[in-house]
Write a protein that holds these residues in place. Sequence first.
Motif, mmCIF file in Angstrom:
data_model
loop_
_atom_site.group_PDB
_atom_site.id
_atom_site.type_symbol
_atom_site.label_atom_id
_atom_site.label_comp_id
_atom_site.label_asym_id
_atom_site.label_seq_id
_atom_site.Cartn_x
_atom_site.Cartn_y
_atom_site.Cartn_z
ATOM 1 N N ARG A 83 0.833 -1.206 0.000
ATOM 2 C CA ARG A 83 0.000 0.000 0.000
ATOM 3 C C ARG A 83 0.865 1.253 0.000
ATOM 4 O O ARG A 83 0.606 2.212 -0.728
ATOM 5 N N ASP A 84 1.940 1.241 0.822
ATOM 6 C CA ASP A 84 2.824 2.407 0.880
ATOM 7 C C ASP A 84 3.518 2.637 -0.460
ATOM 8 O O ASP A 84 3.694 3.777 -0.897
ATOM 9 N N ALA A 85 3.916 1.513 -1.105
ATOM 10 C CA ALA A 85 4.570 1.644 -2.411
ATOM 11 C C ALA A 85 3.595 2.190 -3.448
ATOM 12 O O ALA A 85 3.947 3.063 -4.252
ATOM 13 N N ALA A 86 2.361 1.679 -3.427
ATOM 14 C CA ALA A 86 1.354 2.162 -4.368
ATOM 15 C C ALA A 86 1.033 3.624 -4.122
ATOM 16 O O ALA A 86 0.866 4.413 -5.061
ATOM 17 N N THR A 87 0.954 4.005 -2.844
ATOM 18 C CA THR A 87 0.686 5.400 -2.493
ATOM 19 C C THR A 87 1.788 6.304 -3.009
ATOM 20 O O THR A 87 1.537 7.352 -3.609
ATOM 21 N N HIS A 88 3.026 5.875 -2.795
ATOM 22 C CA HIS A 88 4.166 6.676 -3.231
ATOM 23 C C HIS A 88 4.162 6.841 -4.750
ATOM 24 O O HIS A 88 4.323 7.951 -5.267
ATOM 25 N N ASN A 89 3.952 5.717 -5.454
ATOM 26 C CA ASN A 89 3.969 5.776 -6.917
ATOM 27 C C ASN A 89 2.818 6.615 -7.458
ATOM 28 O O ASN A 89 2.980 7.362 -8.430
ATOM 29 N N SER A 90 1.650 6.499 -6.844
ATOM 30 C CA SER A 90 0.483 7.240 -7.314
ATOM 31 C C SER A 90 0.671 8.739 -7.121
ATOM 32 O O SER A 90 0.390 9.534 -8.012
ATOM 33 N N LEU A 91 1.158 9.123 -5.965
ATOM 34 C CA LEU A 91 1.344 10.538 -5.687
ATOM 35 C C LEU A 91 2.497 11.124 -6.502
ATOM 36 O O LEU A 91 2.513 12.318 -6.789
ATOM 37 N N ASP A 92 3.450 10.273 -6.895
ATOM 38 C CA ASP A 92 4.543 10.742 -7.741
ATOM 39 C C ASP A 92 4.050 11.140 -9.121
ATOM 40 O O ASP A 92 4.719 11.904 -9.839
ATOM 41 N N ASN A 93 2.870 10.626 -9.516
ATOM 42 C CA ASN A 93 2.308 11.013 -10.813
ATOM 43 C C ASN A 93 1.799 12.443 -10.815
ATOM 44 O O ASN A 93 1.561 13.016 -11.872
ATOM 45 N N ILE A 94 1.590 12.974 -9.631
ATOM 46 C CA ILE A 94 1.190 14.390 -9.515
ATOM 47 C C ILE A 94 2.474 15.200 -9.409
ATOM 48 O O ILE A 94 3.105 15.280 -8.356
ATOM 49 N N ILE A 95 2.873 15.764 -10.520
ATOM 50 C CA ILE A 95 4.187 16.414 -10.614
ATOM 51 C C ILE A 95 4.105 17.857 -10.131
ATOM 52 O O ILE A 95 3.180 18.592 -10.459
ATOM 53 N N GLY A 96 5.098 18.231 -9.355
ATOM 54 C CA GLY A 96 5.169 19.614 -8.872
ATOM 55 C C GLY A 96 5.706 19.646 -7.455
ATOM 56 O O GLY A 96 5.559 18.681 -6.700
ATOM 57 N N GLY A 97 6.330 20.771 -7.106
ATOM 58 C CA GLY A 97 6.906 20.903 -5.772
ATOM 59 C C GLY A 97 6.429 22.132 -5.037
ATOM 60 O O GLY A 97 7.003 22.491 -4.004
ATOM 61 N N SER A 98 5.389 22.752 -5.545
ATOM 62 C CA SER A 98 4.891 23.967 -4.902
ATOM 63 C C SER A 98 4.154 23.637 -3.612
ATOM 64 O O SER A 98 3.782 22.488 -3.363
ATOM 65 N N ALA A 99 3.909 24.671 -2.826
ATOM 66 C CA ALA A 99 3.179 24.484 -1.569
ATOM 67 C C ALA A 99 1.765 23.951 -1.841
ATOM 68 O O ALA A 99 1.247 23.119 -1.094
ATOM 69 N N ALA A 100 1.152 24.412 -2.932
ATOM 70 C CA ALA A 100 -0.210 23.987 -3.265
ATOM 71 C C ALA A 100 -0.240 22.499 -3.621
ATOM 72 O O ALA A 100 -1.147 21.769 -3.212
ATOM 73 N N ILE A 101 0.762 22.017 -4.388
ATOM 74 C CA ILE A 101 0.825 20.612 -4.771
ATOM 75 C C ILE A 101 1.068 19.737 -3.541
ATOM 76 O O ILE A 101 0.446 18.676 -3.378
ATOM 77 N N GLU A 102 1.951 20.172 -2.663
ATOM 78 C CA GLU A 102 2.232 19.404 -1.452
ATOM 79 C C GLU A 102 1.002 19.329 -0.552
ATOM 80 O O GLU A 102 0.725 18.301 0.066
ATOM 81 N N LYS A 103 0.252 20.445 -0.505
ATOM 82 C CA LYS A 103 -0.981 20.461 0.286
ATOM 83 C C LYS A 103 -2.007 19.494 -0.320
ATOM 84 O O LYS A 103 -2.714 18.779 0.402
ATOM 85 N N LEU A 104 -2.076 19.454 -1.668
ATOM 86 C CA LEU A 104 -2.979 18.534 -2.353
ATOM 87 C C LEU A 104 -2.626 17.095 -2.029
ATOM 88 O O LEU A 104 -3.505 16.273 -1.715
ATOM 89 N N LYS A 105 -1.345 16.762 -2.077
ATOM 90 C CA LYS A 105 -0.916 15.393 -1.784
ATOM 91 C C LYS A 105 -1.259 14.997 -0.349
ATOM 92 O O LYS A 105 -1.699 13.870 -0.086
ATOM 93 N N GLN A 106 -1.061 15.932 0.573
ATOM 94 C CA GLN A 106 -1.370 15.639 1.969
ATOM 95 C C GLN A 106 -2.870 15.446 2.159
ATOM 96 O O GLN A 106 -3.308 14.563 2.909
ATOM 97 N N THR A 107 -3.655 16.238 1.434
ATOM 98 C CA THR A 107 -5.112 16.094 1.512
ATOM 99 C C THR A 107 -5.535 14.733 0.986
ATOM 100 O O THR A 107 -6.408 14.066 1.565
#
Length: 229
Positions: free
Chosen positions: A135-159
């Motif tokens: 599950r952790d590997a799938a989560t990591h790979n899935s979130l890696d598909n959302i490209i970007g390093g801005s504060a907004a992208i990081e907030k989206l990933k955390q959400t």
Amino acid sequence: MLVGNILVADDERSICELLDITLRREGHRVETVNSGEAAKSKIDSALYDVVVTDIRMPKASGIEVLKHAHQISPDTAVILITAVDDYEAAVEAVKAGGATDYIRKGPGLVDDVRLSVARAMQRQSLSRQNFALRRDAATHNSLDNIIGGSAAIEKLKQTIRTVSSTSSTILVAGESGTGKELAARAVHTCSPRAGESFVSINCGAFPETLLESETFRLRQRRVYGRQSE
């Protein structure tokens, strides 16, 4: 030492009492019942890591308890206690993939049950660890598909990490081309439902009445398909 919730079912009260004392000394939380029907009722109302059941009991046999336990909680380990006459039935239950183990009644019953429960708990622990890693590997790979390093992208990933663990319905809103389906797929992949299918529907391509009937059909197919497996 791994500890868990244990249900012991046997119509011989002395065996229930003996196993209750033994397994509690190992740190387990133990409940005992004296019939198959009582065991099934307990399984309906609580989650057990291991069920230890005699095969021959009044009203419902240990095989029936086994089938009921796996219908309610497929991950529950079921250990069959067998008399000489029930030996072949126990062996068949193990070969069929239902029972985790079988133990003949005799002088070594207590030690055999204690060791069998410990092995079952160990297997369950390893299975949970493997699931968590996948599950952790799938989560990591899935979130890696959302490209970007801005504060907004990081907030989206955390959400996404936060909401994906819930069973709530989630609405992803945004302008066309902003990656709503990508976010929805990430929520699915990070959720406990990751092993199920993800169905993407272009709502704009369906008339309203047809969309309603098609989504209902897909839902019904999923529900009844599970029941028929």
